[in-house]
Each structure stands twice: as structure tokens, then as C-alpha cells.
Design an enzyme around this catalytic site. Structure first.
Site, PDB file in Angstrom:
ATOM      1  CE  LYS A   7      -3.273   2.616   2.906  1.00 58.32           C
ATOM      2  NZ  LYS A   7      -4.291   2.586   3.984  1.00 58.32           N
ATOM      3  CG  ASP A  14      -5.402   7.978   4.758  1.00 61.73           C
ATOM      4  OD1 ASP A  14      -6.276   8.704   4.227  1.00 61.73           O
ATOM      5  OD2 ASP A  14      -5.670   6.945   5.402  1.00 61.73           O
ATOM      6  CE  LYS A  71      -6.659   8.737   8.188  1.00 62.65           C
ATOM      7  NZ  LYS A  71      -7.344   7.585   8.759  1.00 62.65           N
ATOM      8  CG  ASP A 123      -1.993   5.037   5.006  1.00 62.93           C
ATOM      9  OD1 ASP A 123      -1.931   3.928   5.570  1.00 62.93           O
ATOM     10  OD2 ASP A 123      -3.035   5.484   4.490  1.00 62.93           O
ATOM     11  CG  ASP A 178      -9.971   7.715   6.559  1.00 63.50           C
ATOM     12  OD1 ASP A 178      -8.875   7.636   5.967  1.00 63.50           O
ATOM     13  OD2 ASP A 178     -10.083   7.906   7.783  1.00 63.50           O
ATOM     14  CD  GLU A 214      -6.699   5.515   2.417  1.00 64.55           C
ATOM     15  OE1 GLU A 214      -7.696   5.718   3.149  1.00 64.55           O
ATOM     16  OE2 GLU A 214      -5.616   5.082   2.851  1.00 64.55           O
ATOM     17  NE  ARG A 243     -11.040  -0.842   3.248  1.00 63.68           N
ATOM     18  CZ  ARG A 243     -11.669  -1.057   4.394  1.00 63.68           C
ATOM     19  NH1 ARG A 243     -12.831  -1.692   4.411  1.00 63.68           N
ATOM     20  NH2 ARG A 243     -11.148  -0.654   5.529  1.00 63.68           N
TER      21      ARG A 243
HETATM   22  N1  BES Z   1      -4.447   4.296   6.834  1.00 61.72           N
HETATM   23  C1  BES Z   1      -5.612   4.065   7.584  1.00 61.72           C
HETATM   24  C2  BES Z   1      -5.444   2.950   8.637  1.00 61.72           C
HETATM   25  C3  BES Z   1      -4.513   3.262   9.772  1.00 61.72           C
HETATM   26  C4  BES Z   1      -4.994   3.788  10.949  1.00 61.72           C
HETATM   27  C5  BES Z   1      -3.174   2.958   9.666  1.00 61.72           C
HETATM   28  C6  BES Z   1      -4.126   4.045  11.996  1.00 61.72           C
HETATM   29  C7  BES Z   1      -2.309   3.203  10.709  1.00 61.72           C
HETATM   30  C8  BES Z   1      -2.788   3.743  11.870  1.00 61.72           C
HETATM   31  C9  BES Z   1      -6.748   3.654   6.654  1.00 61.72           C
HETATM   32  O1  BES Z   1      -6.716   4.203   5.396  1.00 61.72           O
HETATM   33  C10 BES Z   1      -8.014   4.115   7.286  1.00 61.72           C
HETATM   34  O2  BES Z   1      -8.196   5.290   7.405  1.00 61.72           O
HETATM   35  N2  BES Z   1      -8.856   3.154   7.681  1.00 61.72           N
HETATM   36  C11 BES Z   1     -10.094   3.446   8.305  1.00 61.72           C
HETATM   37  C12 BES Z   1     -11.145   2.571   7.674  1.00 61.72           C
HETATM   38  C13 BES Z   1     -12.553   2.948   8.020  1.00 61.72           C
HETATM   39  C14 BES Z   1     -12.914   4.275   7.409  1.00 61.72           C
HETATM   40  C15 BES Z   1     -13.457   1.848   7.524  1.00 61.72           C
HETATM   41  C16 BES Z   1      -9.961   3.159   9.791  1.00 61.72           C
HETATM   42  O3  BES Z   1      -9.252   2.209  10.163  1.00 61.72           O
HETATM   43  O4  BES Z   1     -10.510   3.912  10.578  1.00 61.72           O
HETATM   44 ZN    ZN Z   2      -4.873   4.773   4.678  1.00 58.14          ZN
HETATM   45 MN    MN Z   3      -7.674   6.097   5.301  1.00 62.49          MN
END
Ligand code: BES
Ligand code: ZN
Ligand code: MN
Length: 487
Positions: free
Chosen positions: A252, A257, A264, A275, A334, A336, A338
Site C-alpha cells: 500500500k 492519508d 480525519k 501510510d 478514508d 482508501e 483497499r
Molecule cells: N491508513 C488508515 C489505517 C490506519 C490507521 C493505519 C491508523 C495506521 C494507523 C486507513 O486508510 C483508514 O483510514 N482506515 C479506516 C477505515 C474505516 C474508514 C473503515 C480506519 O481504520 O478507521
Molecule cells: Zn490509509
Molecule cells: Mn484512510
């Protein structure tokens, strides 16, 4: 720093300091220091009631002796020790040598310094010596450089391998630690091209026009809100002779992000330069593979994008066609990672490998489930997963498998007007994310997904990590590829 092995007699070595590693309550292994020195050291330890618990350090001064300083480093109970114990202990030792401004030292292990241990010690030394200080305009006082460490009776080949793996991991850490204003999709692609030039790898970079032409609208959509357009990076290592196997490593590559339109809040946006950790691990792996030259064909794939909110950003409700023809509905911008991986995995599958590993800082939910020191492991192949788990036990990179067989949970990403939706609700968030990815893995390909959201970034200094990027996943993937080479 130079790391070498020393095969001669210890008494012939002119050196100021030695580091002796001891198991808990097994101080007799100090005898390697020679009778005179070890008697003095043992006496000093008994006064301090030293036990040899993991991480316990004792500095013994021996004025007038050939070796003037002996550091005794505890390994904890022998029954509980594994290779990672030595990796951690070596890192602790290096950090201490640095602090004490000790230019050189010789490391003495209890028992035989066989291949695995020699490698682990070399890795611990290089990883423990790591710091990211290029943006400190005045060199800090404590930035002393240890010049040379010799591993007493170490295995030379194993040490070499350990150095190479650890240096690849540190290279990945350096990239992770670079902020979003330095590494964006374009500069990340340039870094990949530089790496390829230096190491004779093939490297193809696709720009935002190519990405659209190739039908990678999922990656393109995630990237289109940013002033810096997305890039798709494909690195290839081909062995000289016939390849024993073909594997693709996908990372990834979100250079930042922000969450996009589902932006966020400040606390969660902080550190989101990390990220791109999966992508950086891919670059570290390819760097090492180019030098290790296994008889395995290895592809490194990165979909690089920056997730930003703007008038050109993708939106919740958007429906996007991915490279493999499946339609994705966006519930949350968010989620993103996947979406970008949908195209990266589709592309990877077209290369017809027997195996794909992807690494992604994919979900906060994985950190909630497993804590921040363990990666989630997801798979469509129990056999492949088993091998990765075995390798990870050796590398000390913690992984834990989460289930993919929950049919009701799977339904949560199969809702709505499109083939899949990019979120599956609050519960089992790491699993539904993995199930989403599985939609884009080609038929008959064995696949392991590592959700490295936790261990890719360290908020504290521990073992061989310091605050910041860890390079998690580099050594496990490399050891796995080397295993493929052995069969
Ligand atoms: N990059 C984040 C996941 C992440 C969170 C990595 C904290 C490292 C530390 C990912 O893109 C994300 O924002 N995921 C969301 C998904 C949700 C919106 C379904 C999450 O985990 O809150
Ligand atoms: Zn992310
Ligand atoms: Mn995200």
C-alpha cells in the site's frame, strides 16, 4: 559501522571493550572472557546482585586490564530465548556503546555463535544503530558513531546476510520517515527508478494517464483529489537461470492519508505519512533481492497516491470500476487503501504468480484487535499462511491470523448497488477489509495479506526499534523468498 567476525584468540585482540551476553543465572558462560577477566567480572556482578534478566545491563570497569570495559547484557531465561532475543539484546548493546562513546567492541555469545544467531546479532546491531536525523541541522551531541563491532567466532556468511537484510529494513524505515512534502507519488516513483538503476532491476512507472488507460480507475480515483497525481510502480527481479517460482509483493503506497472528503481529525491524521509503509517495505525487499539474487522471479508492485479532500476528490457514493472489472461503491473515502489495492492486486494477478503477499497499513481495527506490535495475517491458503508464520517466528516480526470464513461478515461488503462496498461497518473491520481485497485476487493464486497498521510505526523506542517507521515485513518477506529459493 563495520560489523565483522573474529576467529582468533580473544587475548590476541587489542580492543577496549567487550560485550558479553548471558542467560539468566548462567554467568558461567562469561568464561569466554578468559580466566582473569571473567573472575573479576563475576565478582563485580555478585556485588550488584546481577541476574541476567532480559535487558539487564552491567558495565564493569577493569582499569589496567587488556579489555578495560566489559558490558554484561542479560538475555533472560535460556528456555524462553529465541533468535529475536539476540536481535534485541544486540540492539540494546549498540545503543549503550553509542551512549558511552565506545568506538569498538567485541560481542561474545553464550555457546556457539552458529548461523542463525550470528545473523540475528548482525541484524540487531544494524537495526539498533538506526536513527533518522537528517533534518536536525545541528548534529546532536549523542550522535556518536560506533566504528566497528566484531562478533567472536561468528559465522561470516550469516553475518553478511544479516547485514544485508537489516540494511534493507533501514532503507525502508528511512523512506517511511520522510514526510508527505518530500515523498509524494511522483517522488516515490523516482525513488523506485533510482533503486532499479543502482541494482539492475526492471522498473516501469505508469503515470495518471496510463493508469486510466489501463483501467485502474480505483487507484486513479483515490489519487485524483491531490495536486500530485498517482503513480503505479512495477519493479521486477528476474534470476539468471530458470526461475523456481514467481511471487509478487504488493505494498500500500498512500504517501499521505488525510482521509479525503471523510477527513480525519487532527490526532488521527498525524503520522499518516506512514501510510506508505507497505510500499517502502516493497522497495526494501527489492533492494535486498537484487543483491541476494535468488532463483525466484520477484515482482514489487506499488499503487502510489495521496488521499486528499478537494473539488476533484472522489466522493462517498461514487461507483468505480476496478481493473478486474468489479464495481466498487465508496461508502467512506478514508477506506482508501483497499480501493488502491483493488487495482494493484488485479494487476499482480495478471502476472500469473503462484503467490502474492500484500502489506498494507490498512485498518485501525486491526490495531484494536491485536495491539500495535502485531500484524494481522489473512489468507486464502492455510499452507502458505503456515509458512509465513514459521518464517515470522524466526524474524521476530509478530503476525497473528484472523479468520476469513465468516459468511455473514462477508455479506457486509457485498451490499448496495455495486459488486462490493468499501467498508463493512464497525465490527470485524480488519476482516471485512481483507475480504474486500480477496475480491481482487485471481483464481488459483495463493495469497497472504498482512495488515501492518500497528507494527509499521513505533510510538516508542523498544528492542531494535526507535520512534518512527520500523520497516516491518521486510525481513519476513525476504526470508520467505529465500526459502522458496532453497526448495
Ligand atoms: N491508513 C488508515 C489505517 C490506519 C490507521 C493505519 C491508523 C495506521 C494507523 C486507513 O486508510 C483508514 O483510514 N482506515 C479506516 C477505515 C474505516 C474508514 C473503515 C480506519 O481504520 O478507521
Ligand atoms: Zn490509509
Ligand atoms: Mn484512510
Amino acid at each position: 559501522m563495520k560489523v565483522s567476525v573474529y576467529k582468533g584468540e580473544l587475548r590476541d585482540l587489542k580492543i577496549k571493550s567487550a560485550v558479553a551476553f548471558v542467560y539468566e543465572d548462567e554467568l558461567r558462560t562469561l568464561s569466554k572472557l578468559g580466566r582473569g577477566v571473567s573472575t573479576k567480572v563475576k565478582k563485580a556482578l555478585s556485588i550488584e546482585d546481577y541476574k541476567g534478566k532480559e535487558g539487564e545491563i552491567e558495565k564493569v570497569l577493569l582499569p589496567g586490564q587488556r579489555i578495560e570495559v566489559v558490558y554484561v547484557i542479560g538475555l533472560g531465561k535460556k528456555s524462553e530465548a529465541d533468535t529475536d532475543t539476540f536481535r534485541r539484546a544486540s540492539a540494546v548493546a549498540v545503543k549503550r556503546l553509542k551512549k558511552d562513546k565506545m568506538e569498538e567492541s567485541v560481542f561474545l555469545l553464550p555457546g556457539r555463535a552458529g548461523g542463525k544467531l550470528s545473523q540475528a546479532v548482525a541484524e540487531g546491531i544494524i537495526l539498533g544503530d538506526y536513527s533518522f536525523d537528517k533534518y536536525k541541522s545541528k548534529k546532536e551531541e549523542n550522535e556518536f558513531e560506533v566504528k566497528e563491532i566484531r562478533i567472536y567466532e561468528g559465522d561470516e556468511e550469516a553475518v553478511k546476510k544479516g547485514l544485508l537484510l537489516a540494511e534493507a529494513q533501514n532503507y525502508a524505515r528511512n523512506l517511511v520517515n520522510e514526510p508527505g512534502n518530500v515523498i509524494n507519488p511522483i517522488t516515490l516513483a523516482e525513488e523506485a527508478q533510482k533503486l532499479a538503476r543502482e541494482h539492475n532491476l526492471k522498473c516501469k512507472v505508469y503515470d495518471e494517464k496510463d493508469i486510466q488507460k489501463m483501467g485502474m480507475l480505483a487507484l486513479w480515483s483515490v489519487g485524483k483529489g491531490s495536486a500530485t497525481p498517482p503513480r503505479f510502480i512495477h519493479l521486477t527481479y528476474e534470476p539468471k537461470g530458470k526461475a523456481k517460482d514467481r511471487i509478487v509483493i504488493v505494498g500500500k503506497g498512500l504517501t499521505f492519508d488525510s482521509g479525503g472528503l471523510n477527513i480525519k481529525t487532527g490526532d488521527y491524521m498525524r503520522t499518516m505519512k506512514m501510510d506508505k509503509s507497505g510500499a517502502c517495505a516493497v522497495l526494501g525487499i527489492m533492494k535486498a533481492i537484487a543483491q541476494l539474487k535468488p532463483s525466484v522471479e520477484v515482482h514489487g508492485i506499488i499503487g502510489a497516491a495521496e488521499n486528499m479532500p478537494s473539488g476533484t476528490a472522489y466522493r462517498p457514493d461514487d461507483i468505480i470500476r476496478a481493473k478486474n472489472g468489479k464495481y466498487i461503491e465508496i461508502d467512506n473515502t478514508d477506506a482508501e487503501g483497499r480501493v488502491t489495492l483493488a487495482d494493484a492486486l488485479s494487476y499482480a494477478s495478471e502476472l500469473k504468480p503462484s503467490k502474492i503477499i500484500d502489506m498494507a497499513t490498512l485498518t485501525g481495527a486491526c490495531m484494536v484487535a491485536l495491539g500495535e506490535y502485531t500484524a494481522g495475517l489473512f489468507t486464502n491458503s492455510g499452507r502458505f499462511a503456515q509458512e509465513i508464520k514459521e518464517v515470522a517466528r524466526e524474524t521476530g516480526e509478530r503476525v497473528w491470523e484472523l479468520p476469513m470464513d465468516d459468511k455473514r461478515l462477508r455479506k457486509k461488503i457485498k451490499k448496495g448497488p455495486a459488486d462490493v462496498v468499501n467498508t463493512g461497518g464497525r465490527y470485524g473491520g480488519a476482516i471485512t477489509a481483507a475480504m474486500f481485497l480477496e475480491e481482487f485476487v485471481g483464481e488459483g493464486i495463493e495469497w497472504v495479506h498482512l495488515d501492518i497498521a500497528g507494527p509499521a510505526w513505533s510510538r516508542e523506542s523498544y528492542g531494535y526499534y526507535v520512534e518512527g517507521g520500523t520497516g516491518f515485513g521486510v525481513r519476513t518477506c525476504l526470508e520467505y523468498i529465500l526459502r522458496l529459493d532453497k526448495r
